[in-house]
Scaffold this motif. Sequence first.
Motif, PDB file in Angstrom:
ATOM      1  N   THR A 175       0.829  -1.212   0.000  1.00  0.00           N
ATOM      2  CA  THR A 175       0.000   0.000   0.000  1.00  0.00           C
ATOM      3  C   THR A 175       0.862   1.260   0.000  1.00  0.00           C
ATOM      4  O   THR A 175       0.607   2.194  -0.760  1.00  0.00           O
ATOM      5  CB  THR A 175      -0.950   0.000   1.218  1.00  0.00           C
ATOM      6  OG1 THR A 175      -1.887  -1.069   1.049  1.00  0.00           O
ATOM      7  CG2 THR A 175      -1.713   1.301   1.344  1.00  0.00           C
ATOM      8  N   ASP A 197      -5.990  -0.849  -4.933  1.00  0.00           N
ATOM      9  CA  ASP A 197      -5.421  -1.500  -3.750  1.00  0.00           C
ATOM     10  C   ASP A 197      -6.489  -2.394  -3.122  1.00  0.00           C
ATOM     11  O   ASP A 197      -7.396  -1.907  -2.452  1.00  0.00           O
ATOM     12  CB  ASP A 197      -4.948  -0.434  -2.761  1.00  0.00           C
ATOM     13  CG  ASP A 197      -4.133  -1.040  -1.611  1.00  0.00           C
ATOM     14  OD1 ASP A 197      -4.006  -2.285  -1.558  1.00  0.00           O
ATOM     15  OD2 ASP A 197      -3.627  -0.273  -0.784  1.00  0.00           O
ATOM     16  N   GLU A 198      -6.385  -3.684  -3.353  1.00  0.00           N
ATOM     17  CA  GLU A 198      -7.359  -4.663  -2.865  1.00  0.00           C
ATOM     18  C   GLU A 198      -8.793  -4.184  -3.078  1.00  0.00           C
ATOM     19  O   GLU A 198      -9.571  -4.088  -2.126  1.00  0.00           O
ATOM     20  CB  GLU A 198      -7.122  -4.944  -1.385  1.00  0.00           C
ATOM     21  CG  GLU A 198      -5.706  -5.417  -1.122  1.00  0.00           C
ATOM     22  CD  GLU A 198      -5.555  -6.052   0.240  1.00  0.00           C
ATOM     23  OE1 GLU A 198      -6.446  -6.826   0.629  1.00  0.00           O
ATOM     24  OE2 GLU A 198      -4.551  -5.768   0.902  1.00  0.00           O
TER      25      GLU A 198
HETATM   26 MG   LIG Z   1      -2.208  -2.710   2.010  1.00  0.00          MG
END
Ligand SMILES: [Mg+2]
Length: 275
Positions: A41, A172-173
């Motif tokens: 991240t 991000d995810e």
């Molecule tokens: Mg992360």
Amino acid sequence: MLRVSDLRIKTKNKEIVKGISFTVKDGEIVGIVGESGSGKTLTALSVADLLPEGVSAQGSIELDNDKNMLEMSETELRSIKGDKIGMIFQEPMTSLNPTMRIGRQVIEPLVIHKKTDKKLMKYMAVSMLEAVGLEDAEEICNKYPHELSGGMRQRVMIAMAMINEPSLLIADEPTTALDVVVQKQIIDLIKKINEDNNTSVIFITHNLKLVRQFCDKVLVMKDGMIVEQGTPERIFNEPKEQYTRELINAIPVRTRRKVQKQEKLENEKVVAVNE
Ligand SMILES: [Mg+2]
Ligand SMILES: Nc1ncnc2c1ncn2[C@@H]1O[C@H](COP(=O)(O)OP(=O)(O)OP(=O)(O)O)[C@@H](O)[C@H]1O
């Protein structure tokens, strides 16, 4: 289109990302995998110039052969952020403004980056929401985030990230908080955006099956370093690092076989077409 060289990310007393280098080509989907806390991240946030307070980045990040983003002035950065880079996060609820109607939020990047006519912006908000597969887009424009489902909010986030037609989309995810069916829809949507606009994508996930089906290249991160990178096929079939092997072995065998079978079928299809 993106070249990251020797990127180091530090907090006051700790180096978290320890000199990583990678590139993303035009239209390429690059997956980042690796254990929790490995720095995925923070890497994404530094590319989007969204690092939190107290965290700093060194090294170089070049977009479209432009100069190093880490050495740009605020003004220079502002013209790039949101204009060339769109970012979507795991939990849209925390990134959407709860007190602002959806329509207004979707056009927010336009308000910041370009001065466009109000009517045109409304039109763009509606057509963007339709493009990400939301029905009754006009109605949705008047709603607040809490009035939508998780999958709908994630689509709103994607609409927001895409409204300036960025050349790089960082996800991000993006599907972790969603159920499997909606997950698949969101992935298909990102894939479609990638294909229709040749948008490059950085895709962070814990789902290795997804990486294998979806990405052109994979970076495997561990302890703030990239321990291995390559095509998903290469990484999965001949992992060089013990750590990558462990990650792959964490996928249930049946899923692994299913993906392999699917890959074989797809390869056969390609051969058939070529013949
Ligand atoms: Mg992360
Ligand atoms: N704002 C912050 N201040 C200080 N340290 C931070 C901050 N954000 C993250 N870290 C630390 O940096 C490290 C990497 O965090 P990061 O969020 O990039 O990991 P990640 O690979 O995305 O993990 P996950 O898979 O759980 O999302 C972690 O050890 C985390 O504790």
